[in-house]
Design a protein around this motif. Structure first.
Motif, PDB file in Angstrom:
ATOM      1  N   PRO A  17       0.427  -1.385   0.426  1.00 29.71           N
ATOM      2  CA  PRO A  17       0.198   0.415   0.469  1.00 29.71           C
ATOM      3  C   PRO A  17       0.664   0.876  -0.100  1.00 29.71           C
ATOM      4  CG  PRO A  17      -0.720  -1.626   1.342  1.00 29.71           C
ATOM      5  CD  PRO A  17       0.308  -2.457   1.269  1.00 29.71           C
ATOM      6  N   HIS A  18       1.793   1.269  -0.036  1.00 29.73           N
ATOM      7  CA  HIS A  18       2.781   2.398   0.581  1.00 29.73           C
ATOM      8  C   HIS A  18       3.702   2.398  -0.878  1.00 29.73           C
ATOM      9  CE1 HIS A  18       1.812   2.884   4.512  1.00 29.73           C
ATOM     10  NE2 HIS A  18       2.016   1.076   4.885  1.00 29.73           N
ATOM     11  N   LEU A  19       3.478   1.799  -1.715  1.00 38.59           N
ATOM     12  CA  LEU A  19       4.505   1.441  -2.913  1.00 38.59           C
ATOM     13  C   LEU A  19       3.797   2.216  -4.403  1.00 38.59           C
ATOM     14  CD1 LEU A  19       5.517  -1.952  -3.395  1.00 38.59           C
ATOM     15  CD2 LEU A  19       6.930   0.054  -2.506  1.00 38.59           C
ATOM     16  N   PRO A  20       4.195   3.471  -4.780  1.00 42.52           N
ATOM     17  CA  PRO A  20       3.380   4.488  -5.616  1.00 42.52           C
ATOM     18  C   PRO A  20       3.003   3.823  -7.070  1.00 42.52           C
ATOM     19  CG  PRO A  20       6.351   4.773  -5.952  1.00 42.52           C
ATOM     20  CD  PRO A  20       6.271   3.534  -4.324  1.00 42.52           C
ATOM     21  N   ARG A  21       2.326   3.870  -7.285  1.00 42.51           N
ATOM     22  CA  ARG A  21       1.357   2.977  -8.790  1.00 42.51           C
ATOM     23  C   ARG A  21       1.794   4.091 -10.078  1.00 42.51           C
ATOM     24  NH1 ARG A  21       0.547  -0.825  -5.967  1.00 42.51           N
ATOM     25  NH2 ARG A  21      -1.490  -2.021  -5.083  1.00 42.51           N
ATOM     26  N   PRO A  22       2.389   3.457 -10.796  1.00 40.61           N
ATOM     27  CA  PRO A  22       2.732   3.987 -11.766  1.00 40.61           C
ATOM     28  C   PRO A  22       1.568   4.881 -12.697  1.00 40.61           C
ATOM     29  CG  PRO A  22       3.125   1.911 -12.334  1.00 40.61           C
ATOM     30  CD  PRO A  22       2.353   2.347 -10.810  1.00 40.61           C
ATOM     31  N   LYS A  23       1.649   6.335 -13.026  1.00 38.54           N
ATOM     32  CA  LYS A  23       1.015   7.271 -13.584  1.00 38.54           C
ATOM     33  C   LYS A  23       0.384   6.732 -14.778  1.00 38.54           C
ATOM     34  CE  LYS A  23       0.045  10.612  -9.596  1.00 38.54           C
ATOM     35  NZ  LYS A  23       0.953  11.601  -9.191  1.00 38.54           N
ATOM     36  N   ARG A  24       2.196   6.493 -15.522  1.00 37.26           N
ATOM     37  CA  ARG A  24       1.853   6.276 -17.100  1.00 37.26           C
ATOM     38  C   ARG A  24       3.294   5.967 -17.016  1.00 37.26           C
ATOM     39  NH1 ARG A  24       3.625  12.130 -17.842  1.00 37.26           N
ATOM     40  NH2 ARG A  24       5.897  12.570 -17.423  1.00 37.26           N
ATOM     41  N   GLY A  25       3.357   5.032 -18.594  1.00 35.43           N
ATOM     42  CA  GLY A  25       4.251   4.245 -19.097  1.00 35.43           C
ATOM     43  C   GLY A  25       3.899   2.990 -18.651  1.00 35.43           C
ATOM     44  N   PHE A  27       3.603  -0.721 -16.736  1.00 36.86           N
ATOM     45  CA  PHE A  27       3.337  -1.383 -15.221  1.00 36.86           C
ATOM     46  C   PHE A  27       4.128  -2.199 -15.594  1.00 36.86           C
ATOM     47  CE2 PHE A  27      -0.146   1.750 -16.614  1.00 36.86           C
ATOM     48  CZ  PHE A  27      -0.750   1.932 -15.493  1.00 36.86           C
ATOM     49  N   PRO A  28       4.403  -2.591 -14.541  1.00 37.70           N
ATOM     50  CA  PRO A  28       5.154  -3.711 -13.839  1.00 37.70           C
ATOM     51  C   PRO A  28       4.230  -5.267 -14.626  1.00 37.70           C
ATOM     52  CG  PRO A  28       4.687  -2.840 -12.230  1.00 37.70           C
ATOM     53  CD  PRO A  28       3.852  -1.882 -13.050  1.00 37.70           C
ATOM     54  N   LYS A  29       5.205  -6.015 -14.874  1.00 32.13           N
ATOM     55  CA  LYS A  29       4.318  -7.459 -15.680  1.00 32.13           C
ATOM     56  C   LYS A  29       3.922  -8.216 -13.924  1.00 32.13           C
ATOM     57  CE  LYS A  29       6.645  -7.781 -20.205  1.00 32.13           C
ATOM     58  NZ  LYS A  29       7.558  -7.762 -20.714  1.00 32.13           N
ATOM     59  N   ALA A  30       4.475  -8.722 -13.149  1.00 35.15           N
ATOM     60  CA  ALA A  30       4.542  -9.079 -12.104  1.00 35.15           C
ATOM     61  C   ALA A  30       3.962  -8.313 -11.163  1.00 35.15           C
ATOM     62  CB  ALA A  30       5.992 -10.085 -11.536  1.00 35.15           C
ATOM     63  N   PHE A  69      15.941  -4.367 -10.395  1.00 30.70           N
ATOM     64  CA  PHE A  69      16.354  -3.525  -9.297  1.00 30.70           C
ATOM     65  C   PHE A  69      16.079  -2.575  -9.698  1.00 30.70           C
ATOM     66  CE2 PHE A  69      20.215  -0.535  -9.884  1.00 30.70           C
ATOM     67  CZ  PHE A  69      20.965  -0.633  -8.940  1.00 30.70           C
ATOM     68  N   TYR A  70      15.784  -2.435 -10.902  1.00 32.11           N
ATOM     69  CA  TYR A  70      15.208  -0.698 -11.537  1.00 32.11           C
ATOM     70  C   TYR A  70      14.147   0.117 -10.500  1.00 32.11           C
ATOM     71  CZ  TYR A  70      11.151   2.279 -13.825  1.00 32.11           C
ATOM     72  OH  TYR A  70      10.918   3.288 -13.975  1.00 32.11           O
ATOM     73  N   HIS A  71      13.093  -1.163  -9.959  1.00 28.02           N
ATOM     74  CA  HIS A  71      12.162  -1.014  -8.946  1.00 28.02           C
ATOM     75  C   HIS A  71      12.501  -0.445  -7.818  1.00 28.02           C
ATOM     76  CE1 HIS A  71       8.514  -2.003 -11.128  1.00 28.02           C
ATOM     77  NE2 HIS A  71       8.803  -2.808 -12.049  1.00 28.02           N
ATOM     78  N   PHE A  72      13.520  -1.608  -7.183  1.00 26.59           N
ATOM     79  CA  PHE A  72      14.517  -1.069  -6.176  1.00 26.59           C
ATOM     80  C   PHE A  72      15.181   0.879  -6.374  1.00 26.59           C
ATOM     81  CE2 PHE A  72      18.321  -1.270  -3.740  1.00 26.59           C
ATOM     82  CZ  PHE A  72      18.338  -1.304  -1.713  1.00 26.59           C
ATOM     83  N   ARG A  73      15.672   0.402  -7.195  1.00 25.75           N
ATOM     84  CA  ARG A  73      16.579   1.814  -7.409  1.00 25.75           C
ATOM     85  C   ARG A  73      15.489   2.995  -6.886  1.00 25.75           C
ATOM     86  NH1 ARG A  73      20.221   4.623  -5.175  1.00 25.75           N
ATOM     87  NH2 ARG A  73      21.214   6.030  -7.340  1.00 25.75           N
ATOM     88  N   LYS A  74      14.425   2.689  -7.687  1.00 23.24           N
ATOM     89  CA  LYS A  74      13.510   3.620  -8.514  1.00 23.24           C
ATOM     90  C   LYS A  74      12.763   4.147  -6.817  1.00 23.24           C
ATOM     91  CE  LYS A  74       9.289   2.946  -9.997  1.00 23.24           C
ATOM     92  NZ  LYS A  74       8.404   2.333 -11.284  1.00 23.24           N
ATOM     93  N   TRP A  75      12.688   2.851  -6.187  1.00 19.18           N
ATOM     94  CA  TRP A  75      12.279   3.219  -4.671  1.00 19.18           C
ATOM     95  C   TRP A  75      12.972   3.748  -4.139  1.00 19.18           C
ATOM     96  CZ3 TRP A  75       9.367  -2.109  -5.549  1.00 19.18           C
ATOM     97  CH2 TRP A  75       8.248  -2.072  -6.350  1.00 19.18           C
ATOM     98  N   CYS A  76      14.126   3.681  -3.788  1.00 16.58           N
ATOM     99  CA  CYS A  76      15.094   4.344  -2.892  1.00 16.58           C
ATOM    100  C   CYS A  76      15.055   5.211  -3.218  1.00 16.58           C
ATOM    101  CB  CYS A  76      16.927   3.420  -2.973  1.00 16.58           C
ATOM    102  SG  CYS A  76      17.167   1.782  -2.451  1.00 16.58           S
ATOM    103  N   ILE A  77      15.444   5.752  -4.375  1.00 15.23           N
ATOM    104  CA  ILE A  77      15.730   7.647  -4.482  1.00 15.23           C
ATOM    105  C   ILE A  77      14.174   8.426  -4.164  1.00 15.23           C
ATOM    106  CG2 ILE A  77      15.636   8.831  -7.406  1.00 15.23           C
ATOM    107  CD1 ILE A  77      17.569   6.662  -8.621  1.00 15.23           C
TER     108      ILE A  77
END
Length: 196
Positions: A17-25, A27-30, A69-77
């Motif tokens: 619930p704390h993770l942002p949902r992509p507004k565009r672009g 969406f994760p396949k998993a 790693f892309y998701h991990f890094r994005k959420w870290c930033i």
């Protein structure tokens, strides 16, 4: 076999619930639950990103380690992990034993380098150090940013202690008693102001 670090329901109810949902672009396949589980597996085991057993961590749509790693890094930033941690602390603070708390430093070997790494004579290797704040049961509540290992635990302690207290304040956790490691601090060399 599907490896699980945390129960799927815990990840779904406490972290997703704390993770942002992509507004565009894209969406994760998993499912996000599986992506978070994969990240937690990497953090728990210390395995290199390239050696993540992704086929065992995803049920249907297997992501590459680069995607994880892309998701991990994005959420870290975006400080998503810190915000999530503060929400979890706040929600579960009644389960903590705050009758006594501890502050101590720890040097961690950083053989492959990093942003805050330097040679530490006592360890005879490159290390990174941080201050950790725990409750009486030893459960970690907050930590400072990593500091290059050539510094002792007192280095810029006012700044790093302030980071720790800010995390606790955001989680609305009040600390009454703080036990400090004698090597970190002694009354004659440092004074720290605690906000009430």
């Amino acid at each position: 076999m599907l490896y699980q670090v945390l129960d799927k329901d815990i990840i779904e109810n406490e972290i997703v619930p704390h993770l942002p949902r992509p507004k565009r672009g894209f969406f994760p396949k998993a499912p996000l639950v599986e992506i978070v589980n994969c990240i937690l597996y990497k953090l728990k085991t210390g395995v290199q990103w390239a050696y993540l057993p992704v086929k065992s961590l995803f049920e249907e749509n297997v992501l590459s380690y680069q995607s994880v790693f892309y998701h991990f890094r994005k959420w870290c930033i975006n400080n998503i992990w810190q915000d999530c941690w503060i929400q979890l602390l706040s929600k579960n603070k009644s389960k903590l034993d705050l009758s006594s708390t501890d502050l101590d430093g720890s040097h961690t070997s950083a053989l492959r380098g990093g942003e805050e790494v330097a040679y530490q004579c006592r360890k005879k290797r490159k290390t990174s150090t941080a201050l950790y704040f725990t409750d009486r049961q030893g459960l970690p509540l907050a930590m400072s940013d990593p500091i290059a290992g050539n510094h002792n635990d007192l280095y810029r302690i006012e700044i790093y202690f302030d980071q720790i207290t800010q995390t606790l304040e955001k989680a609305e956790i009040a600390v009454l008693f703080l036990k400090l490691d004698a090597r970190i601090i002694s009354p004659e060399n440092v004074s720290i102001r605690c906000n009430k």
